[in-house]
Scaffold this active site. Sequence first.
Site, PDB file in Angstrom:
ATOM      1  N   TYR A  76       0.842  -1.204   0.000  1.00 18.59           N
ATOM      2  CA  TYR A  76       0.000   0.000   0.000  1.00 18.59           C
ATOM      3  C   TYR A  76       0.871   1.246   0.000  1.00 18.59           C
ATOM      4  CZ  TYR A  76      -3.838   3.151   0.812  1.00 18.59           C
ATOM      5  OH  TYR A  76      -4.754   4.147   0.661  1.00 18.59           O
ATOM      6  N   PHE A 128      -7.839  21.021 -24.869  1.00 22.81           N
ATOM      7  CA  PHE A 128      -8.110  19.590 -24.915  1.00 22.81           C
ATOM      8  C   PHE A 128      -9.313  19.338 -24.011  1.00 22.81           C
ATOM      9  CE2 PHE A 128      -7.956  15.163 -23.684  1.00 22.81           C
ATOM     10  CZ  PHE A 128      -8.080  14.613 -24.949  1.00 22.81           C
ATOM     11  N   THR A 129     -10.136  18.372 -24.397  1.00 21.60           N
ATOM     12  CA  THR A 129     -11.441  18.164 -23.753  1.00 21.60           C
ATOM     13  C   THR A 129     -11.358  18.085 -22.218  1.00 21.60           C
ATOM     14  OG1 THR A 129     -11.136  15.806 -24.180  1.00 21.60           O
ATOM     15  CG2 THR A 129     -12.437  17.044 -25.786  1.00 21.60           C
ATOM     16  N   ASP A 219       1.444  19.894 -20.833  1.00 20.17           N
ATOM     17  CA  ASP A 219       0.737  18.631 -21.052  1.00 20.17           C
ATOM     18  C   ASP A 219       1.668  17.786 -21.913  1.00 20.17           C
ATOM     19  OD1 ASP A 219      -0.740  16.504 -21.968  1.00 20.17           O
ATOM     20  OD2 ASP A 219      -2.600  17.631 -22.160  1.00 20.17           O
ATOM     21  N   LYS A 262      -0.268   7.181 -23.444  1.00 22.21           N
ATOM     22  CA  LYS A 262       0.112   7.466 -24.835  1.00 22.21           C
ATOM     23  C   LYS A 262       1.605   7.189 -24.996  1.00 22.21           C
ATOM     24  CE  LYS A 262      -3.896   9.922 -24.413  1.00 22.21           C
ATOM     25  NZ  LYS A 262      -4.673   9.960 -23.168  1.00 22.21           N
ATOM     26  N   ARG A 386     -13.622  14.464 -33.884  1.00 27.19           N
ATOM     27  CA  ARG A 386     -12.940  15.565 -33.202  1.00 27.19           C
ATOM     28  C   ARG A 386     -13.420  16.863 -33.850  1.00 27.19           C
ATOM     29  NH1 ARG A 386     -10.281  13.718 -28.416  1.00 27.19           N
ATOM     30  NH2 ARG A 386     -12.507  13.956 -28.124  1.00 27.19           N
ATOM     31  N   PHE A 452     -19.085  13.896 -26.086  1.00 22.82           N
ATOM     32  CA  PHE A 452     -18.682  13.016 -27.186  1.00 22.82           C
ATOM     33  C   PHE A 452     -18.562  11.559 -26.760  1.00 22.82           C
ATOM     34  CE2 PHE A 452     -14.266  12.576 -25.791  1.00 22.82           C
ATOM     35  CZ  PHE A 452     -14.124  13.691 -24.978  1.00 22.82           C
TER      36      PHE A 452
HETATM   37  O1  PLI Z   1      -7.161  10.007 -20.927  1.00 23.44           O
HETATM   38  P1  PLI Z   1      -6.336  10.511 -19.772  1.00 23.44           P
HETATM   39  O2  PLI Z   1      -7.137  10.919 -18.618  1.00 23.44           O
HETATM   40  O3  PLI Z   1      -5.218   9.590 -19.412  1.00 23.44           O
HETATM   41  O4  PLI Z   1      -5.563  11.825 -20.320  1.00 23.44           O
HETATM   42  C1  PLI Z   1      -6.226  12.973 -20.680  1.00 23.44           C
HETATM   43  C2  PLI Z   1      -5.480  13.671 -21.777  1.00 23.44           C
HETATM   44  C3  PLI Z   1      -4.796  14.809 -21.502  1.00 23.44           C
HETATM   45  N1  PLI Z   1      -4.121  15.480 -22.472  1.00 23.44           N
HETATM   46  C4  PLI Z   1      -4.094  15.056 -23.750  1.00 23.44           C
HETATM   47  C5  PLI Z   1      -3.347  15.835 -24.764  1.00 23.44           C
HETATM   48  C6  PLI Z   1      -4.766  13.901 -24.100  1.00 23.44           C
HETATM   49  O5  PLI Z   1      -4.718  13.481 -25.354  1.00 23.44           O
HETATM   50  C7  PLI Z   1      -5.510  13.172 -23.111  1.00 23.44           C
HETATM   51  C8  PLI Z   1      -6.286  12.049 -23.430  1.00 23.44           C
HETATM   52  N2  PLI Z   1      -6.505  11.731 -24.676  1.00 23.44           N
HETATM   53  C9  PLI Z   1      -7.270  10.780 -25.175  1.00 23.44           C
HETATM   54  C10 PLI Z   1      -8.065   9.859 -24.341  1.00 23.44           C
HETATM   55  C11 PLI Z   1      -7.324  10.649 -26.614  1.00 23.44           C
HETATM   56  O6  PLI Z   1      -7.986   9.755 -27.120  1.00 23.44           O
HETATM   57  O7  PLI Z   1      -6.654  11.463 -27.282  1.00 23.44           O
END
Ligand code: PLI
Length: 460
Positions: A76, A128-129, A219, A262, A386, A452
């Site tokens: 933990y 970004f969303t 970011d 990513k 998008r 979306f």
């Molecule tokens: O999906 P998260 O919560 O791990 O991360 C959010 C996020 C933050 N910044 C950017 C630039 C992103 O691309 C992002 C998440 N992107 C997704 C899920 C995508 O499909 O692009």
Amino acid sequence: MKDNIKRSWAEPYKMKMVELLKMTTPAQRKKALREAGYNTFLLRSEDVYIDLLTDSGTSAMSDRQWAGMMMGDEAYAGSRNFYHLEEVVKNVYGYKYLIPTHQGRGAENILSRILIRKGDIIPGNMYFTTTRLHQELAGGKFEDIIIDEAHDPENEFPFKGNVDLDKLEKLIKKYGAKRIPYVSIATSVNMAGGQPISMKNLEELRALTKKHGIRIIHDMTRVAENAYFIKEKEKGYSNKSIKEIVKEICSYTDGATMSAKKDALVNIGGFLAINDRDTFEEARNLVVVYEGLHTYGGLAGRDMEAMAIGIGESVCDDHIRARVGQVIYLGEKMTGLGVPIVMPIGGHGIFVNAKKFLPHIPQDDFPAQTLAAEVYLESGVRTMERGIVSAGRKSNGENYYPRLELVRFTIPRRVYTQAHMDVIAESAARVYERRNKIKGLKMAYEPKYLRFFQARFTKL
Ligand code: PLI
């Protein structure tokens, strides 16, 4: 003797295990699409042949990452994998303090709550969303300061992720530096088509923000892909390694939010990294409310280990050359077949220009949403809208009308082959051939946040 033969890139790995895919018929896809309310997020993954919904959490991990999973220390508190991750983040990115989170938006939530006060302005290089929503939920207002070229899908400027410094200066003059807690800078700007920011622009931005005592929060979700474009296109960087370029990018910023799903080649995970001790102390306190103890932040020990190893792999020159090389291969194939896409080709996917593809469908009838549905129907390839659906509504309830109305064909890392890329491009081209017969959609259900993901549509 002069060597005239082209030198192709190829993947710096080979396959050890494969995942079998289900092939579907047009009738099955038609039914699945109707049941999903014409929203590709609501399809079952089993009904998808080639999944280009996102590059998030969809990478193939390496043998070393899988081995790392077996080395998970599932304590933990104080897991050794946390300390490994902390060391890697310091070494590779140069940030001083680390708070792990379950994914990127977990870090965005914590950071926004700490730094943003009601009425604050957060300038950024395109929204970004999830990032913008967390800024708004914390009482802030996002202001777009990306260069105008980024909103034009056909403009071929190589660094469309750049900040327009005049736009930022105007905001500082209008609101005063005190109301700007930080400038939010993404590398490889997602909503613009995976477009990079140049090192020169970052350096100039650093000088300007320093003068006014404003932080830069990075970011860094796709920082290695951005570094690849700097190496390829910016003067003075061709002999530098991706690792060196990534570290230099981070050095111009004060902290970062990261979706490790990513660049960092893991299926789950993220973090907040910060250089300022006070912000770190607050974040360390807040993370226990929303994510978990500060040495795991919602992750298992094995997840942190896979992330630590994945970060190292993500900044290898051969990896990133093959990764972006595959995206460029698909983009060139699509343009060769006449499909209108955002140029220049970005780092993580091909963004098809739905406004140009379906000029007869007005933005209120969701051309990009429609096109994503049609591509799935054609071949079982899943993509993501998008455009106006993703952009959502302003706090006064009005729709945002983004200039970019795009369908993202996002390429997962180390997952698909060049033959898959050929099939994808041919599918898009076949939809393009019958574009005049395609009709738009009507929104039948609209969720309050990030619509979306879960909105439903009916055919017009
Ligand atoms: O999906 P998260 O919560 O791990 O991360 C959010 C996020 C933050 N910044 C950017 C630039 C992103 O691309 C992002 C998440 N992107 C997704 C899920 C995508 O499909 O692009």
